[in-house]
Design a protein around this motif. Structure first.
Motif, PDB file in Angstrom:
ATOM      1  N   TYR A  82      90.406 105.525  70.566  1.00 49.95           N
ATOM      2  CA  TYR A  82      90.952 106.803  70.119  1.00 49.95           C
ATOM      3  C   TYR A  82      92.384 106.975  70.590  1.00 49.95           C
ATOM      4  N   PRO A  85      96.446 111.308  67.091  1.00 50.08           N
ATOM      5  CA  PRO A  85      97.365 111.095  65.966  1.00 50.08           C
ATOM      6  C   PRO A  85      98.598 111.985  66.066  1.00 50.08           C
ATOM      7  N   GLN A  86      99.676 111.556  65.400  1.00 49.05           N
ATOM      8  CA  GLN A  86     100.849 112.420  65.252  1.00 49.05           C
ATOM      9  C   GLN A  86     100.467 113.429  64.185  1.00 49.05           C
ATOM     10  N   SER A  87     100.503 114.697  64.508  1.00 43.08           N
ATOM     11  CA  SER A  87     100.082 115.700  63.538  1.00 43.08           C
ATOM     12  C   SER A  87     100.895 116.970  63.741  1.00 43.08           C
ATOM     13  N   HIS A 257      90.492 120.236  66.284  1.00 37.74           N
ATOM     14  CA  HIS A 257      89.153 119.623  66.241  1.00 37.74           C
ATOM     15  C   HIS A 257      88.080 120.583  65.719  1.00 37.74           C
ATOM     16  N   TYR A 325      88.258 109.306  54.568  1.00 42.40           N
ATOM     17  CA  TYR A 325      89.643 109.481  55.026  1.00 42.40           C
ATOM     18  C   TYR A 325      89.574 110.014  56.453  1.00 42.40           C
ATOM     19  N   GLY A 326      90.023 109.168  57.407  1.00 42.00           N
ATOM     20  CA  GLY A 326      89.985 109.513  58.829  1.00 42.00           C
ATOM     21  C   GLY A 326      88.831 108.781  59.503  1.00 42.00           C
ATOM     22  N   LYS A 330      83.673 111.690  64.427  1.00 42.37           N
ATOM     23  CA  LYS A 330      82.859 112.569  63.571  1.00 42.37           C
ATOM     24  C   LYS A 330      82.374 111.809  62.340  1.00 42.37           C
ATOM     25  N   ASP A 350      93.083 105.326  57.398  1.00 39.24           N
ATOM     26  CA  ASP A 350      93.424 105.919  58.698  1.00 39.24           C
ATOM     27  C   ASP A 350      94.815 105.447  59.113  1.00 39.24           C
ATOM     28  N   THR A 352      95.975 105.175  62.167  1.00 39.70           N
ATOM     29  CA  THR A 352      96.061 104.584  63.514  1.00 39.70           C
ATOM     30  C   THR A 352      96.088 103.054  63.434  1.00 39.70           C
ATOM     31  N   ALA A 385      87.952 113.233  58.369  1.00 44.98           N
ATOM     32  CA  ALA A 385      88.828 113.961  59.308  1.00 44.98           C
ATOM     33  C   ALA A 385      89.099 115.328  58.683  1.00 44.98           C
ATOM     34  N   LEU A 392      95.934 115.898  55.068  1.00 38.03           N
ATOM     35  CA  LEU A 392      95.461 114.716  54.327  1.00 38.03           C
ATOM     36  C   LEU A 392      95.610 114.933  52.820  1.00 38.03           C
ATOM     37  N   LYS A 395      99.139 114.632  51.783  1.00 36.70           N
ATOM     38  CA  LYS A 395      99.623 113.241  51.733  1.00 36.70           C
ATOM     39  C   LYS A 395      99.186 112.557  50.437  1.00 36.70           C
TER      40      LYS A 395
HETATM   41  P1  TMP Z   1      90.471 113.181  65.320  1.00 35.51           P
HETATM   42  O1  TMP Z   1      89.938 114.245  64.409  1.00 35.51           O
HETATM   43  O2  TMP Z   1      89.431 112.688  66.257  1.00 35.51           O
HETATM   44  O3  TMP Z   1      91.763 113.574  65.981  1.00 35.51           O
HETATM   45  O4  TMP Z   1      90.832 111.915  64.439  1.00 35.51           O
HETATM   46  C1  TMP Z   1      91.668 112.029  63.337  1.00 35.51           C
HETATM   47  C2  TMP Z   1      91.764 110.684  62.667  1.00 35.51           C
HETATM   48  O5  TMP Z   1      92.406 110.884  61.414  1.00 35.51           O
HETATM   49  C3  TMP Z   1      92.607 109.697  63.453  1.00 35.51           C
HETATM   50  O6  TMP Z   1      91.942 108.443  63.490  1.00 35.51           O
HETATM   51  C4  TMP Z   1      93.881 109.576  62.659  1.00 35.51           C
HETATM   52  C5  TMP Z   1      93.487 109.999  61.272  1.00 35.51           C
HETATM   53  N1  TMP Z   1      94.569 110.661  60.566  1.00 35.51           N
HETATM   54  C6  TMP Z   1      95.122 110.027  59.468  1.00 35.51           C
HETATM   55  O7  TMP Z   1      94.677 108.940  59.086  1.00 35.51           O
HETATM   56  N2  TMP Z   1      96.174 110.635  58.814  1.00 35.51           N
HETATM   57  C7  TMP Z   1      96.686 111.839  59.229  1.00 35.51           C
HETATM   58  O8  TMP Z   1      97.622 112.354  58.614  1.00 35.51           O
HETATM   59  C8  TMP Z   1      96.082 112.493  60.375  1.00 35.51           C
HETATM   60  C9  TMP Z   1      96.599 113.825  60.831  1.00 35.51           C
HETATM   61  C10 TMP Z   1      95.025 111.869  61.005  1.00 35.51           C
END
Ligand code: TMP
Length: 417
Positions: A82, A85-87, A257, A325-326, A330, A350, A352, A385, A392, A395
């Motif tokens: 884990y 992410p940049q968000s 979250h 997606y993500g 979860k 994803d 990452t 996600a 998402l 994007k």
């Molecule tokens: P999280 O809900 O546990 O923070 O994980 C979010 C996941 O979603 C993380 O693996 C990265 C991914 N993600 C994307 O692929 N694109 C995005 O724009 C964002 C914000 C997250």
């Protein structure tokens, strides 16, 4: 990880028929069956991953929600992937935390320690505003990324002995932040033991977790996975703090979250003024625990499973492709509880880099970059996600793709871009 390399399940999990907060009796809330740890991404879709019971229970006395079986932390984090992410939403949240700390008196001269600092994004944001910031995180591969970004980070589990060492080296901390990590230890008191040892007399502790009331009222059963050993409410956190003569004086709710609570606490002797938000939150928790919300939450998990499997199998039968997606933890719970595999959901987009090319555990869904997913778009994205749904969907739209979005939580809903 092959099954043969692990010892027996009983060594790796600690089942306990009592509340880990107050030692009272517990009762079953929701049994999601046996699953691999959600973040155990594999290098091959057919890798046999070890499975552990995933069962939520509640204390009949203090109302704490916890997992009945806690996987040994050394095993759980042996393959941790884990990376925060940049968000945009997270950046706004960091700003709000900073403002709250400033409001409560943390100043330029403060020494800030973050427990579970991951890749160091919060501390990177905090760094220009405080005298010194220091991270501590047990996952070496993740902590290394923070160090490369210039964030002083120690690789270790935070407990009383590590805290004592840190205090000796750098003095007491004026602020300790523990975001989304207190639920990651079968003994959450070990984090507070460390806080008690490291925090200065007037220091501020910020504990942030997914908020139990949001998890339950929003049908977020997919928040249940082995890393999340507890589903905290303010009343349970306050109960724990009492052991250290500490208490909450402020709370801040956020969308992080799927709905999180940041609890601002201090030693009682520091005499911080308790905000109305604390009083109101405790009152609403009394109402909540007195209702049948938890029973309805358990029922909704099965309803979402039935509904989602129907939507997916109908789409696949009519020749449509669906990607997740993500590659979230979860998402692992959701796919595995619903019995969805790479047969129906072959890919998961994803952002990452360390997740890309790997496979979601058990479901075998392959993680691909967003760029690849957008170049080879599906007919629908299942938003695993869902907590970043606006970002998402935006994007996908910006990539000029027209497709459906399947929202699994709070109820299954299909929308079109
Ligand atoms: P999280 O809900 O546990 O923070 O994980 C979010 C996941 O979603 C993380 O693996 C990265 C991914 N993600 C994307 O692929 N694109 C995005 O724009 C964002 C914000 C997250």
């Amino acid at each position: 990880m092959k099954l043969a390399t692990l010892e027996s399940t009983s060594v790796l999990t600690v089942p306990l028929a009592e509340c880990r907060i107050c030692a009272s009796e517990t009762s079953l809330v929701l049994d999601l069956g046996a699953m691999p740890p959600a973040n155990w991404l594999t290098n091959d879709p057919s890798d046999v991953v070890h499975e552990f019971p995933l069962t939520l229970e509640q204390c009949v006395s203090c109302r704490n929600l916890q997992l009945s079986h806690c996987v040994d932390a050394g095993v759980l984090y042996s393959r941790y992937n884990y990376a925060t992410p940049q968000s945009k939403a997270l950046s706004r949240h960091y700003e709000e935390l900073l403002m709250a700390l400033r409001k409560h008196g943390a100043g330029d001269e403060s020494f800030v320690v973050e427990v579970g600092s991951n890749v160091g994004l919060l501390l990177e944001f905090f760094k220009p505003h405080f005298q010194r910031v220091l991270g501590i995180d047990p996952a070496e591969n993740i902590a290394r990324i923070a160090q490369e970004r210039g964030i002083d980070t120690i690789v270790d589990f935070f407990d009383a002995s590590v805290a004592a060492r840190l205090k000796q080296q750098g003095g007491p901390a004026d602020v300790i932040v523990a975001r989304h990590c207190m639920a990651h230890n079968a003994d959450p008191y070990s984090l507070l033991d460390g806080v008690d040892s490291l925090l200065s007399a007037n220091g501020i502790l910020v504990i942030e977790n997914a908020y139990a009331l949001n998890t339950v009222l929003n049908n977020e059963f997919d928040q249940i996975y082995h890393e999340h050993m507890f589903y905290f409410s303010l009343s349970v956190i306050n109960r724990m703090l009492r052991r250290y003569d500490m208490e909450a004086f402020d709370v801040q709710m956020s969308e992080v979250h799927g709905g999180s609570i940041a609890v601002f606490a201090a030693r009682k002797a520091a005499r911080y003024l308790k905000t109305q938000a604390v009083v109101d939150t405790l009152a609403s928790e009394d109402d909540f625990f007195g209702s049948d919300a938890i029973r309805r939450f358990a029922a909704s998990a099965f309803e979402i499973r039935d509904s989602l499997t129907r939507v997916v199998s109908n789409a696949v039968r009519s020749g449509k492709t669906i990607y997740a997606y993500g590659a979230t933890a979860k998402g692992s719970t959701l796919l595995n509880f619903c019995g969805l595999t790479r047969e129906s959901i072959p890919y998961c987009a994803d952002s990452t880099p360390i997740k890309q090319g790997k496979f979601m555990p058990k479901s075998g869904t392959q993680i691909v970059s967003e760029e690849w997913a957008f170049q080879n778009p599906p007919d629908a994205f299942l938003l695993t996600a869902w907590n970043y749904k606006e970002e998402l969907i935006e994007k996908v739209r910006r990539a000029g793709i027209t497709c459906d979005f399947i929202m699994p939580i709070p109820n299954v809903l299909v929308t079109r871009s």
